[in-house]
Design a protein around this motif. Structure first.
Motif, mmCIF file in Angstrom:
data_model
loop_
_atom_site.group_PDB
_atom_site.id
_atom_site.type_symbol
_atom_site.label_atom_id
_atom_site.label_comp_id
_atom_site.label_asym_id
_atom_site.label_seq_id
_atom_site.Cartn_x
_atom_site.Cartn_y
_atom_site.Cartn_z
ATOM 1 N N MET A 112 0.784 -1.342 0.153
ATOM 2 C CA MET A 112 0.003 -0.074 -0.128
ATOM 3 C C MET A 112 0.864 1.359 0.064
ATOM 4 S SD MET A 112 -0.939 2.516 2.481
ATOM 5 C CE MET A 112 -0.583 2.094 3.839
ATOM 6 N N ALA A 113 1.831 1.301 0.867
ATOM 7 C CA ALA A 113 2.780 2.322 0.858
ATOM 8 C C ALA A 113 3.407 2.708 -0.285
ATOM 9 C CB ALA A 113 3.958 2.141 2.065
ATOM 10 N N ARG A 114 4.099 1.536 -1.020
ATOM 11 C CA ARG A 114 4.537 1.671 -2.464
ATOM 12 C C ARG A 114 3.711 2.343 -3.487
ATOM 13 N NH1 ARG A 114 6.874 -3.375 -0.727
ATOM 14 N NH2 ARG A 114 5.502 -4.484 -2.161
ATOM 15 N N VAL A 115 2.522 1.859 -3.550
ATOM 16 C CA VAL A 115 1.654 2.435 -4.352
ATOM 17 C C VAL A 115 1.308 3.840 -4.205
ATOM 18 C CG1 VAL A 115 -0.854 2.378 -5.140
ATOM 19 C CG2 VAL A 115 0.601 0.203 -4.868
ATOM 20 N N LEU A 116 1.545 4.199 -2.668
ATOM 21 C CA LEU A 116 1.072 5.682 -2.706
ATOM 22 C C LEU A 116 2.326 6.534 -2.773
ATOM 23 C CD1 LEU A 116 -0.820 6.202 0.875
ATOM 24 C CD2 LEU A 116 -1.356 6.981 -1.432
ATOM 25 N N ARG A 117 3.487 5.995 -2.605
ATOM 26 C CA ARG A 117 4.639 6.574 -2.967
ATOM 27 C C ARG A 117 4.843 6.803 -4.563
ATOM 28 N NH1 ARG A 117 9.770 3.490 -1.202
ATOM 29 N NH2 ARG A 117 8.981 2.015 -2.659
ATOM 30 N N ALA A 118 4.455 6.091 -5.233
ATOM 31 C CA ALA A 118 4.602 5.928 -6.617
ATOM 32 C C ALA A 118 3.483 7.028 -7.137
ATOM 33 C CB ALA A 118 4.030 4.625 -7.340
ATOM 34 N N LEU A 119 2.526 7.018 -6.554
ATOM 35 C CA LEU A 119 1.188 7.851 -6.965
ATOM 36 C C LEU A 119 1.639 9.506 -6.623
ATOM 37 C CD1 LEU A 119 -1.572 7.822 -8.086
ATOM 38 C CD2 LEU A 119 -2.584 7.767 -5.840
ATOM 39 N N PHE A 120 2.323 9.725 -5.553
ATOM 40 C CA PHE A 120 2.842 11.023 -5.014
ATOM 41 C C PHE A 120 3.917 11.621 -5.906
ATOM 42 C CE2 PHE A 120 0.495 10.696 -1.390
ATOM 43 C CZ PHE A 120 -0.097 12.031 -1.105
ATOM 44 N N ASN A 121 4.886 10.575 -6.434
ATOM 45 C CA ASN A 121 5.856 11.042 -7.390
ATOM 46 C C ASN A 121 5.323 11.483 -8.712
ATOM 47 O OD1 ASN A 121 7.923 10.349 -5.654
ATOM 48 N ND2 ASN A 121 8.257 8.370 -6.134
ATOM 49 N N TYR A 122 4.233 10.526 -9.267
ATOM 50 C CA TYR A 122 3.606 11.031 -10.491
ATOM 51 C C TYR A 122 2.938 12.383 -10.193
ATOM 52 C CZ TYR A 122 -0.043 10.962 -13.934
ATOM 53 O OH TYR A 122 -0.962 11.290 -15.097
ATOM 54 N N ALA A 123 2.327 12.568 -9.023
ATOM 55 C CA ALA A 123 1.503 13.748 -8.784
ATOM 56 C C ALA A 123 2.052 14.884 -8.973
ATOM 57 C CB ALA A 123 0.693 13.740 -7.642
#
Length: 237
Positions: free
Chosen positions: A100-111
């Motif tokens: 879950m944290a890795r998905v969020l990390r990728a999402l924030f890097n994208y954003a």
């Protein structure tokens, strides 16, 4: 909007312009500030070439562990919320909490690169998932290392044979036995075994090939006598 409200809005725009603020850019920044977690996630999926299995896993993370945040602005998901969610998920599954944290990390890097403010300012410059590293909160779950030992092979194969020959089991169960045996003799991953099609099997010349391995390349492999028996059995021979 009535006349008085329109005048007030016009004066506000004129004031912004006098202060060097482009109203169109400001609207865009306000819109980016309001981007929800769901909107950012869907945009991320469109811009990334991900495998179907990966997408399914990511959606499960969003729908199971971040459901309460799906329709909220992503920018409101700060380090305190991230660490709290990670801690809560870890109580049931440490591996899923880290995923879950890795998905969020990728999402924030994208954003961070996708959604900007005025003059290209970074709205999501701070990735809240970094707080897990600061607090040393990652679970670092290792890979499973359970395996069938050499002395256990005979019993394992006999169990598969017994299950396959049991009349109370249907064709699907028997096929699962064949798939397990095929995987044991080849070392292929589950997806590679289940995805093997007859157009990639050459019984005459005793070889088959995997269309796409994990590294994206084709792999040709020999058909041994044990594999031939499994393949012929699946054909009813």
């Amino acid at each position: 909007m009535n006349l008085r409200q329109a005048k007030e809005k016009a004066y506000q725009y004129l004031t912004d312009i006098e202060n060097g603020i482009n109203p169109n850019e400001q609207r865009k920044e306000d819109s980016n500030h309001a981007i929800t977690l769901r909107q950012a996630f869907e945009s991320y999926l469109l811009d990334r070439e991900l495998k179907p299995k990966t997408i399914v896993g990511y959606r499960q993370v969003i729908n199971c562990y971040l459901k309460a945040w799906k329709e909220k602005p992503l920018i409101r998901l700060d380090e305190f919320e991230v660490t709290a969610i990670h801690k809560k998920v870890s109580q049931n599954s440490k591996a899923q909490a880290d995923l879950m944290a890795r998905v969020l990390r990728a999402l924030f890097n994208y954003a961070n690169r996708e959604y900007r403010g005025n003059d290209g300012a970074f709205i999501f410059a701070n990735n809240p998932v970094k707080e897990l590293s600061h607090k040393k909160q990652w679970n670092h779950v290792g890979r499973k290392n359970t395996r069938i030992r050499s002395k256990e092979l005979k019993a394992y194969l006999e169990a598969l044979k017994e299950t396959r020959n049991n009349p109370k089991f249907n064709h699907f169960t028997k096929s699962v036995c064949d798939a397990c045996e095929f995987a044991l003799f080849t070392g292929l991953r589950k997806g590679e075994v289940l995805g093997l099609e007859w157009n990639r099997v050459n019984l005459k010349d005793s070889y088959y090939w995997i269309d796409k391995t994990k590294n994206g390349k084709q792999l040709e492999l020999p058909i041994t006598e044990s594999l031939r028996r499994i393949l012929l059995r699946s054909l009813g021979k």
